[in-house]
Design a protein around this motif. Sequence first.
Motif, short mmCIF file in Angstrom:
data_model
loop_
_atom_site.label_atom_id
_atom_site.label_comp_id
_atom_site.label_asym_id
_atom_site.label_seq_id
_atom_site.Cartn_x
_atom_site.Cartn_y
_atom_site.Cartn_z
N GLY A 70 6.22 -17.32 69.85
CA GLY A 70 5.62 -16.28 69.01
C GLY A 70 6.68 -15.52 68.23
N LEU A 71 7.78 -15.21 68.90
CA LEU A 71 8.87 -14.47 68.26
C LEU A 71 9.48 -15.28 67.11
CD1 LEU A 71 10.60 -11.86 68.53
CD2 LEU A 71 12.12 -13.14 70.01
N LEU A 72 9.75 -16.57 67.39
CA LEU A 72 10.34 -17.44 66.37
C LEU A 72 9.41 -17.59 65.17
CD1 LEU A 72 12.10 -20.34 68.29
CD2 LEU A 72 13.13 -18.69 66.72
N TYR A 79 10.53 -14.25 57.23
CA TYR A 79 11.55 -14.51 56.20
C TYR A 79 10.98 -15.32 55.04
CZ TYR A 79 15.55 -12.47 58.55
OH TYR A 79 16.43 -11.58 59.10
N MET A 80 10.19 -16.34 55.38
CA MET A 80 9.62 -17.17 54.30
C MET A 80 8.74 -16.33 53.38
SD MET A 80 8.94 -20.70 56.35
CE MET A 80 7.85 -21.39 55.13
N LEU A 81 7.92 -15.46 53.97
CA LEU A 81 7.05 -14.59 53.18
C LEU A 81 7.86 -13.60 52.34
CD1 LEU A 81 4.01 -13.59 55.41
CD2 LEU A 81 3.89 -14.26 53.02
N SER A 82 8.89 -13.01 52.96
CA SER A 82 9.72 -12.04 52.23
C SER A 82 10.36 -12.69 51.01
CB SER A 82 10.82 -11.49 53.14
OG SER A 82 10.30 -10.53 53.99
N MET A 109 10.15 -4.03 55.53
CA MET A 109 9.89 -4.74 56.79
C MET A 109 10.88 -5.88 57.01
SD MET A 109 7.57 -3.10 58.36
CE MET A 109 6.58 -4.04 59.52
N GLY A 110 11.30 -6.55 55.94
CA GLY A 110 12.26 -7.64 56.05
C GLY A 110 13.61 -7.12 56.53
N LEU A 111 14.05 -6.02 55.95
CA LEU A 111 15.34 -5.42 56.32
C LEU A 111 15.28 -4.90 57.75
CD1 LEU A 111 18.17 -4.34 55.41
CD2 LEU A 111 17.00 -2.23 54.78
N LEU A 112 14.21 -4.15 58.09
CA LEU A 112 14.08 -3.62 59.45
C LEU A 112 14.00 -4.76 60.46
CD1 LEU A 112 11.49 -0.78 58.68
CD2 LEU A 112 13.83 -0.43 59.48
N GLY A 113 13.27 -5.81 60.09
CA GLY A 113 13.15 -6.98 60.96
C GLY A 113 14.50 -7.65 61.18
N THR A 114 15.33 -7.68 60.13
CA THR A 114 16.66 -8.29 60.24
C THR A 114 17.53 -7.49 61.19
OG1 THR A 114 16.46 -9.11 57.99
CG2 THR A 114 18.67 -9.05 58.91
N ILE A 115 17.46 -6.15 61.10
CA ILE A 115 18.24 -5.29 62.01
C ILE A 115 17.78 -5.54 63.45
CG2 ILE A 115 18.83 -2.92 62.65
CD1 ILE A 115 18.43 -2.17 59.67
N ILE A 116 16.44 -5.64 63.63
CA ILE A 116 15.90 -5.89 64.97
C ILE A 116 16.38 -7.26 65.48
CG2 ILE A 116 13.80 -6.19 66.37
CD1 ILE A 116 12.43 -4.24 64.34
N LEU A 117 16.40 -8.24 64.58
CA LEU A 117 16.84 -9.58 64.97
C LEU A 117 18.30 -9.56 65.43
CD1 LEU A 117 16.45 -12.66 65.16
CD2 LEU A 117 16.98 -12.82 62.74
N LEU A 118 19.16 -8.86 64.67
CA LEU A 118 20.57 -8.77 65.05
C LEU A 118 20.70 -8.06 66.40
CD1 LEU A 118 22.15 -7.82 61.60
CD2 LEU A 118 22.28 -10.01 62.77
N PHE A 119 19.88 -7.01 66.57
CA PHE A 119 19.88 -6.29 67.85
C PHE A 119 19.45 -7.22 68.98
CE2 PHE A 119 16.93 -4.26 70.86
CZ PHE A 119 17.84 -3.51 71.60
N LEU A 120 18.43 -8.03 68.70
CA LEU A 120 17.92 -8.94 69.73
C LEU A 120 18.96 -9.97 70.17
CD1 LEU A 120 14.20 -9.75 68.81
CD2 LEU A 120 15.07 -8.52 70.79
N GLY A 165 18.88 0.04 67.22
CA GLY A 165 17.92 -1.06 67.31
C GLY A 165 16.52 -0.53 67.56
N CYS A 166 16.41 0.46 68.46
CA CYS A 166 15.11 1.06 68.79
C CYS A 166 14.55 1.84 67.61
CB CYS A 166 15.23 1.97 70.00
SG CYS A 166 15.60 1.06 71.50
#
Lengths: 222, 254
Positions: A70-72, A79-82, A109-120, A165-166
């Motif tokens: 689900g995460l992947l 990313y594809m949508l962004s 949302m793309g940028l925030l998602g990228t920061i979350i991804l790096l955090f993950l 990250g939070c």
Amino acid sequence: MTWKQVFTSSVGKKLVMGFTGIFLILFLIIHVGLNACIWAGDNGVMFTQAAHFMGGNWVPRVLEIGLFAGLLLHIIQGYMLSFSNQSKRSQGYAVDFGNRGSKWYSRSMGLLGTIILLFLVVHISDFWLPNRVSQGFLLGPEINLFDKMRVEFSELWVVILYVLGCLSLGYHLAHGFQSAFRTIGVHNKKYNTLLSTIGYAFAIIVPLAFAMMPVSFYLGWV
Amino acid sequence: MEHYSMNLNLKVWRQQNAAAKGGFKLYRVENISSEMSFLEMFDVLNEQLVHAGEDPITFDHDCREGICGACSMHINGKPHGPWYANTTCQLHMRAFKDGDTIVVEPWRANAFPVIKDLMVDRSAFDRIIQAGGYVSVNTGNAVDGNAIPIPKNNADEAFAAAMCIGCGACVAACKNSSAMLFVGAKVSHLALLPQGDPERGSRVVNMLAQMDKEGFGACTNTGACEAACPKEISLSNIARLNKEYLAASFVDNK
């Protein structure tokens, strides 16, 4: 209409984002709930039992595969949508509508998602990966995650990284929570108001609880 | 408010044709009445240009009473200018002060290519409507209006959705250039009524397929479209479209 047509249409792609988003929101409830056991005041006994239930039991371990899937899916589709959405306007505006029409975080949302991804990436390599390596990716002996947290969160830069990250997660949820429900078709105004209220509350409470975990260890509260 | 006159600087996008590279050009207009509409101010500017032997600025306009959806300027960063729920033709110069610089751009979206200056090709919207934004009927005798009972709330919501004039401000405002507010309004106004019910599945599927084909983006629910819409079309119409699409795609047996 074939399934392929459904899931390659713009609404179909968004449905994938919405459903996986809600799935990940549900996971966050479990994650924050189990991790909150660190505050039980028993020097990590309850937390270790909770961690053992999640890591030393086949049922959650099989469900974990679904979580990563689900995460992947959420990451790749996001990313594809962004990128696809960005390509729809080759020539931008000299003066933008900006914050007059929408909240900055709803447009980021793309940028925030990228920061979350790096955090993950950091987060998973801090805790999940060493534990699974110790287990031989099966049901072998686990490491003591409570002690591991104490070691990791004794470093100020790690604590700051986790808090950032939070914070990104909070803003991502502030838009994502209600947007997910709109995307899957909740159009009743009554529910929209309810969902946006719950969404903002969730976006504040859950990331705040997560952020308090490294802070609690750093300040010696647990 | 008392009448006043103003002198303005205009920064207007000029582009000879779809293939040409455009750019901003500065103009000065003087003694503009606060009671003029924005388009009348452009008429004054165009007269100046014609008198000076220059090419007048091309822009779309028709009814000039806010109901046709033809006018389409992006003024100081907002479709249809600074006022709320307003079309450019109904924007009056009292929205501006003496000495203001106003930036005027065309709608920006690959699906709305510039034809010339501030005029863009919005025929993509026509093709979306042609794909399903109608009710197929065999016209016989006119049926009594009361023969089909419609709940008042549905009638009101359908009417609110049918207020959409297809101006394209939603696309212009959206960071994704999505046409979902337009398509959502058109799908909703028919889905809410019994007359639109038999074709509701094929309508939403075909209209959405056409929207994607025309090169509009996907909706990310930012709400910029709703904020820019001159007819206050609700964002809930997009969620209703999503529900219609979900239902159609799961029920469809092909």
